[in-house]
Enzyme design. Structure first.
Site, PDB file in Angstrom:
ATOM      1  N   ASP A   1      -2.082   5.706  -5.190  1.00  0.00           N
ATOM      2  CA  ASP A   1      -2.381   4.825  -4.060  1.00  0.00           C
ATOM      3  C   ASP A   1      -2.693   3.414  -4.547  1.00  0.00           C
ATOM      4  OD1 ASP A   1      -3.243   3.586  -1.771  1.00  0.00           O
ATOM      5  OD2 ASP A   1      -4.753   5.071  -1.246  1.00  0.00           O
TER       6      ASP A   1
ATOM      7  N   ASP B   1       0.822  -1.204   0.000  1.00  0.00           N
ATOM      8  CA  ASP B   1       0.000   0.000   0.000  1.00  0.00           C
ATOM      9  C   ASP B   1       0.860   1.259   0.000  1.00  0.00           C
ATOM     10  OD1 ASP B   1      -2.022   1.860   0.336  1.00  0.00           O
ATOM     11  OD2 ASP B   1      -2.215   1.496   2.494  1.00  0.00           O
TER      12      ASP B   1
END
Length: 398
Positions: free
Chosen positions: A279, A87
């Site tokens: 992201d 992430d």
């Protein structure tokens, strides 16, 4: 030396200079995919002090659970195996802990780290907490060796901090195929100011010549197992075509850059450069609500609820390209890239727009978030050493 031999040696040198981490992916049915919970998760992630609507979260899986791509790491001596979501929108590594309560279903359904079974582990006893929409992920901090992939080449030393989770909130992580989260953002947003594992890899020039990592995501609906690949310490030209367009970071918190414009059929849908965050931990592409509504109208989206828009699957081939300008270069998303086609549970398919409106107030916003809808089409390079993000067309971007 012949050109063929030289090329072979060059490829061998490239292979030895980078680490490849194979990713797996998961797809979801229409019933499982809930935009309301995704939106609440992202607001909790990016809006300081935001108090999420827990009812929205409880409608379905959070965005972390909807994220499709995850891969292997090992922790400890001997190695304990975990699947983690890589992430770029967070900066901490955490996995479930062996001593989590029996009633914590999310923890019990996944691989759990046991510090006592690792000869290199030190239990610091320090508490750790990350706020999610349905509550807090709580645990303690351990120090141990963390290795990328399944070998011991790209590893930290035994002093790498990680969170051992003893409590995971609500249903957020129960159905997730991955065990934990591997944050790859900047240390400035790290909880407890724990440096992330990539810092140690970057500091080791013997194995890492370039302080960067890159994501290639497979969007091939016919390949249900291959999720793509992460490369550490260099890019892989086999995964992209053309040149990489670079955009400098706006700040060293998230991978935050300037998006110059969004254009459809010659009409500009943004007003001047605007902050955007790249992201890998979110599946959608979000922007200010007023802009996204105009885009949904342009592509014939039918509003449903909680920001969801449905598009007739038969119209995907005729949908307009949506052009993003980054690093002085145009990147075109085609209809097949920004429409999410998923099973409706009745033997058919439902098609949803991969765009979602989300208003983030100043000073954090306004903001675009470029998630897997964008990254799946464009090879994405996160250059820590030069503080920039680069994009190129994926060789098999589908």
């Amino acid at each position: 030396m012949s050109g063929r031999v030289f090329l072979l040696l060059a490829l061998v040198a490239l292979a030895s200079a980078i680490q490849r981490i194979k990713l797996e992916k998961r797809t979801y049915t229409r019933e499982q995919y809930k935009f309301g919970s995704i939106q609440e998760h992202l607001k909790a992630k990016y809006v300081p002090g935001y108090i999420p609507n827990k009812d929205a979260f409880n409608e379905g899986l959070s965005d972390y659970s909807n994220a499709q791509y995850y891969g292997p790491v090992t922790i400890g001596t001997p190695p304990q195996n975990f699947q983690v979501l890589f992430d770029t929108g967070s900066s901490n590594l955490w996995v479930p802990c062996a001593n989590c309560p029996f009633g914590d279903i999310a923890c019990r359904m996944h691989n759990r780290f046991d510090c006592k079974k690792s000869s290199s582990c030190t239990a610091t006893g320090a508490s750790f907490e990350i706020q999610y929409g349905t509550g807090s992920m709580k645990g303690t901090v351990d120090n141990d060796v963390v290795c990328f992939g399944h070998d011991t080449t790209y590893c930290t030393d035994k002093n790498q901090g990680l969170a051992c989770a003893t409590s995971e909130p609500g249903i957020t992580f129960v159905a997730a195929k991955f065990d934990g989260i591997f944050g790859m953002g900047w240390d400035t947003i790290s909880v407890n100011k724990i440096s992330q594992p990539m810092d140690q890899i970057f500091a080791n020039s013997a194995i890492c010549k370039n302080q960067l990592f890159a994501f290639w995501l497979s969007r091939d609906a016919n390949d249900i197992t291959n999720g793509g690949e992460i490369t550490l310490c260099d890019t892989d030209p086999n995964h992209y075509v053309g040149n990489i367009a670079w955009e400098p970071l706006v700040s060293e918190d998230y991978w935050r850059i300037k998006l110059a414009s969004v254009v459809i059929d010659g009409t500009t849908y943004t007003s001047g450069p605007i902050d955007s965050i790249v992201d890998t931990g979110t599946s959608l592409l979000t922007g200010p609500t007023d802009v996204i509504k105009k885009i949904q109208h342009k592509i014939g989206g039918i509003p449903l609820f909680n920001g969801e828009y449905e598009v007739e699957c038969s119209k995907i081939p005729s949908l307009p390209n949506i052009t993003f300008n980054l690093g002085g270069q145009n990147f075109d998303l085609q209809g097949k890239d920004y429409i999410l086609q998923m099973s409706n549970g009745n033997g058919g398919s439902t098609c949803l727009s991969g765009f979602m409106g989300m208003d983030i107030p100043a000073p954090a916003g306004p903001l675009w978030i470029l998630g897997d809808v964008f990254i799946g089409r464009f090879y994405s390079v996160f250059d820590h050493g030069n503080k920039r993000v680069g994009f190129a067309t994926s060789r098999t971007g589908k």
